[in-house]
Every structure is written in structure tokens, then in C-alpha cells.
Design an enzyme around this catalytic site. Structure first.
Site, PDB file in Angstrom:
ATOM      1  N   LEU A 131       0.815  -1.227   0.000  1.00 37.42           N
ATOM      2  CA  LEU A 131       0.000   0.000   0.000  1.00 37.42           C
ATOM      3  C   LEU A 131       0.841   1.266   0.000  1.00 37.42           C
ATOM      4  CD1 LEU A 131      -2.880  -0.980   2.472  1.00 37.42           C
ATOM      5  CD2 LEU A 131      -2.981  -0.830  -0.016  1.00 37.42           C
ATOM      6  N   CYS A 153       3.119  -0.813   8.495  1.00 33.87           N
ATOM      7  CA  CYS A 153       1.663  -0.739   8.320  1.00 33.87           C
ATOM      8  C   CYS A 153       0.980  -2.090   8.446  1.00 33.87           C
ATOM      9  CB  CYS A 153       1.326  -0.112   6.962  1.00 33.87           C
ATOM     10  SG  CYS A 153       2.018   1.540   6.751  1.00 33.87           S
ATOM     11  N   HIS A 154       1.425  -3.074   7.640  1.00 34.28           N
ATOM     12  CA  HIS A 154       0.739  -4.366   7.629  1.00 34.28           C
ATOM     13  C   HIS A 154       1.697  -5.552   7.719  1.00 34.28           C
ATOM     14  CE1 HIS A 154      -2.099  -1.506   5.746  1.00 34.28           C
ATOM     15  NE2 HIS A 154      -2.972  -2.157   6.468  1.00 34.28           N
ATOM     16  N   GLY A 155       2.946  -5.282   8.117  1.00 29.11           N
ATOM     17  CA  GLY A 155       3.853  -6.371   8.440  1.00 29.11           C
ATOM     18  C   GLY A 155       4.580  -7.032   7.288  1.00 29.11           C
TER      19      GLY A 155
END
Length: 206
Positions: A131, A153-155
Site C-alpha cells: 500500500l 503498516c501491515h507487516g
């Protein structure tokens, strides 16, 4: 009996003064923020697409610096011998989604195990392919799998060649920009080595 003669603004006046003060502070913050945000945005002028020379003379092994090219953060990492050894470890390679860089996220001259022109220097656009967050560099610190990049953010996780690990949200390796060493201490972003060609817009995703 003495009376307190200190003037106190009436409620309506007090509210008005508070509104004016708040508005002024907010306007000042916006005035400061706009130039900062604009400085991060790609420019439309031709100068924004010119090559950028980066002095790497003070970059020590194990250290990273960030340059800006076409409005994008570019990580330049001077990898240690231990980092380079870890990049070739069979256990690490088996845990990578695209270990051979078969997806076009780099020039042909960076389709190798270190994904760069010179093994010692890793060069990649520091934008997660999930992202668009900016991953954080984490040095090896004795880890047998070497250092890595972690997306906050999301690993999503990438190794020190910018190769994405399996089982994370990011689908692709970090992009590698065109680059060339013009001297032992200068890295040029946005230019290919002599006899090589690569259009950065041809990559699959950034």
C-alpha cells in the site's frame, strides 16, 4: 469590603477570542505543512526526471542512507560481508516469494542474487509494494537470516536485497531504480550503465 475589579471577558467575547486564536494557529500550521508536503510530491518539470548524484563516501558498512529521486525515497544500503552471505543462504531463499527476480521490478543488470549493480551496495525505492508505506531498515544484529526491511503498516518483510518474504501482504519485491557508479564514492540514480537500457516505468508495480 473590597471588590475584585479584574476585567473578565464576557462569554461571547471569550468564545470569539478563542476562535480567532485557534484559527490563527491552525492557519500557521497549514502554512508550514504545505511546503513540506509539496516537497515530497513529484515535480512536473523536466528537472525532476534528471539523474541524481549521491555522495556515498561516508556510508559505512551496515549503514543506510535515503536519497530522493523523482519524488521517491531511495534506500542506499552498504551491505556487510555477513549481509551478502545471508542473502545467499538457502533457508532465506526458500522463504522468498520471488527469489530470482523473475518479475520485472528491476533492470536486467540487477536480476541477480543481490539485485544491484555492485553487491556491496543495495539500491531500491523504499516504497512497500502493498500500500505504498515506507519500510524500516533493521540491521542483522547477529541474526542468522541477516537484516531486513519491515513495513510498519501491515507487516510485510523484505530482505536486504529488497526481496519480499512469503506470507506477507506485499506481492512484489521492492523496485530497483536505474543506477550506476560514476566513481568509487558517487552513485548516480536515474542513469543506466553504459550499454544498458532500462525504463523505470516498465516495472510491474510501485
Amino acid at each position: 469590603m473590597s471588590q475584585d475589579t479584574t476585567d473578565t471577558p464576557e462569554p461571547g467575547r471569550r468564545d470569539f477570542l478563542g476562535l480567532v486564536t485557534t484559527t490563527g494557529v491552525a492557519a500557521g500550521a497549514c502554512a508550514c505543512a504545505v511546503p513540506f508536503v509539496q516537497s515530497l510530491e513529484p515535480q512536473d518539470s523536466a528537472s525532476a526526471h534528471l539523474p541524481v548524484d549521491v555522495d556515498i563516501s561516508k556510508l559505512a558498512p551496515g549503514q543506510q542512507m535515503t536519497a530522493v529521486w523523482q519524488g521517491k525515497p531511495v534506500f542506499i544500503l552498504r551491505r556487510t560481508p555477513e549481509d551478502l552471505k545471508a542473502l545467499q543462504d538457502a533457508k532465506l531463499v526458500a522463504d522468498l516469494r520471488d527469489p530470482d527476480s523473475s518479475i520485472v521490478q528491476q533492470p536486467d543488470y540487477a536480476r541477480n542474487w543481490h539485485r544491484s549493480l555492485v553487491p556491496e551496495y543495495g539500491v531500491y525505492v523504499g516504497v512497500c509494494t502493498h500500500l505504498g508505506c515506507v519500510p524500516a531498515y533493521e540491521a542483522a544484529t547477529g541474526s542468522p537470516n541477516g537484516g531486513r526491511y519491515n513495513c510498519p503498516c501491515h507487516g510485510s518483510k523484505f530482505d536486504l536485497a529488497g526481496r519480499v518474504r512469503k506470507g506477507v501482504p506485499a506481492p512484489y519485491n521492492l523496485p530497483v531504480p536505474p543506477h550506476v557508479m560514476t566513481s568509487a564514492t558517487t552513485l548516480r540514480l536515474g542513469e543506466n550503465p553504459q550499454g544498458k537500457s532500462f525504463d523505470f516505468s516498465s516495472i510491474v508495480q510501485i
